[in-house]
Scaffold this motif. Sequence first.
Motif, PDB file in Angstrom:
ATOM      1  N   THR A  19     -89.330  19.015  89.548  1.00  0.00           N
ATOM      2  CA  THR A  19     -90.323  17.775  89.990  1.00  0.00           C
ATOM      3  C   THR A  19     -89.437  16.560  90.056  1.00  0.00           C
ATOM      4  O   THR A  19     -89.827  16.297  91.216  1.00  0.00           O
ATOM      5  CB  THR A  19     -91.237  17.843  88.710  1.00  0.00           C
ATOM      6  OG1 THR A  19     -91.653  18.744  87.954  1.00  0.00           O
ATOM      7  CG2 THR A  19     -91.845  15.592  89.073  1.00  0.00           C
ATOM      8  N   ALA A  20     -88.322  16.157  90.104  1.00  0.00           N
ATOM      9  CA  ALA A  20     -88.154  14.971  90.224  1.00  0.00           C
ATOM     10  C   ALA A  20     -87.143  15.206  91.344  1.00  0.00           C
ATOM     11  O   ALA A  20     -86.924  14.277  92.374  1.00  0.00           O
ATOM     12  CB  ALA A  20     -86.010  15.046  89.396  1.00  0.00           C
ATOM     13  N   MET A  21     -86.908  16.341  92.016  1.00  0.00           N
ATOM     14  CA  MET A  21     -85.939  16.394  93.570  1.00  0.00           C
ATOM     15  C   MET A  21     -86.775  16.355  94.511  1.00  0.00           C
ATOM     16  O   MET A  21     -87.266  15.572  95.121  1.00  0.00           O
ATOM     17  CB  MET A  21     -85.443  17.682  93.269  1.00  0.00           C
ATOM     18  CG  MET A  21     -84.501  18.196  93.055  1.00  0.00           C
ATOM     19  SD  MET A  21     -83.857  19.592  93.155  1.00  0.00           S
ATOM     20  CE  MET A  21     -84.637  21.081  92.075  1.00  0.00           C
ATOM     21  N   LYS A  22     -88.465  16.783  93.993  1.00  0.00           N
ATOM     22  CA  LYS A  22     -90.073  16.649  94.757  1.00  0.00           C
ATOM     23  C   LYS A  22     -90.053  15.878  95.056  1.00  0.00           C
ATOM     24  O   LYS A  22     -90.238  14.675  95.984  1.00  0.00           O
ATOM     25  CB  LYS A  22     -90.719  17.622  94.022  1.00  0.00           C
ATOM     26  CG  LYS A  22     -92.298  17.653  95.038  1.00  0.00           C
ATOM     27  CD  LYS A  22     -91.572  18.822  96.258  1.00  0.00           C
ATOM     28  CE  LYS A  22     -93.195  19.173  96.698  1.00  0.00           C
ATOM     29  NZ  LYS A  22     -93.175  20.583  97.949  1.00  0.00           N
ATOM     30  N   PHE A  23     -90.453  15.146  93.652  1.00  0.00           N
ATOM     31  CA  PHE A  23     -90.388  13.339  93.571  1.00  0.00           C
ATOM     32  C   PHE A  23     -89.588  12.177  94.664  1.00  0.00           C
ATOM     33  O   PHE A  23     -90.029  12.188  95.260  1.00  0.00           O
ATOM     34  CB  PHE A  23     -90.878  12.630  92.320  1.00  0.00           C
ATOM     35  CG  PHE A  23     -90.679  11.175  91.432  1.00  0.00           C
ATOM     36  CD1 PHE A  23     -92.675  10.887  91.943  1.00  0.00           C
ATOM     37  CD2 PHE A  23     -90.194  10.211  92.375  1.00  0.00           C
ATOM     38  CE1 PHE A  23     -92.622   9.456  91.869  1.00  0.00           C
ATOM     39  CE2 PHE A  23     -90.209   8.876  92.609  1.00  0.00           C
ATOM     40  CZ  PHE A  23     -91.302   8.192  91.630  1.00  0.00           C
TER      41      PHE A  23
END
Length: 256
Positions: A90-94
């Motif tokens: 999620t953090a990478m995507k964000f």
Amino acid sequence: MELYSNIIGEGKPFLILHGFLGMGDNWKTLGKRFSENGYEVHLIDQRNHGRSAHTSAFSYELMAEDLKEYCDQHNLKDIVLLGHSMGGKTAMKFACQYPELMGKLIVADIAPKYYAPHHQTILEGLTMLSNAELTSRGEADEKLEEYIKEWGVRQFLLKNLYWKEKGKLALRMNLEALKENINEIGQALTSEETFSGSSLFINGGNSNYIKAEDKSLIKEHFPNSVVLTIKGVGHWLHAEKPDEFYEAVIEFINKS
């Protein structure tokens, strides 16, 4: 979607995203330590986990949008964002989608590649628990041991238990939606998704989630990244060697 969070301390915003079947509360001890360094730490429950909303829809696209809404609601920018496993995805995507809100990115033991589903036994064990008439945590642990031998993994999963009513235990996560969307958990970043900000990837020396050959892929998506290995730990590296994990993160985020 409204996300539940526990906010600790004051200062620069530092958001932490838990892994699959976890919750923000798993990071309470480390979160408190980070807050003592002048950070406002947000321990966030992602959708279908912990106390956040349950929904049949589930994907990294949606979880990144949830986080964007959360940042807007709390007026957060120049954030430090740390995610473990699913939370790391999620953090990478964000970071790739909303770089204007980012300060630094920390990803714990996950790469931007595709992972085949591998949580089947755990999900079977949790399904059994959700259908059982449980009256004590000890009883739940005994039943779960038939599926999961590792004591530490069981304790992590059993944190999801809560007293739904007097004498009745239930699980906090939306198990049906997670089982339905199990193929979403391992999804890779798309080839065009990149983030040029300062990024740290920390992997466990005994874990096979980040392999030597994944480092070039990490660099493609995150050109300004460093990969650091903590020796002698597996996938739950932050729980196995919290001091080493804490030091690595603090050193990285305090660098100008």
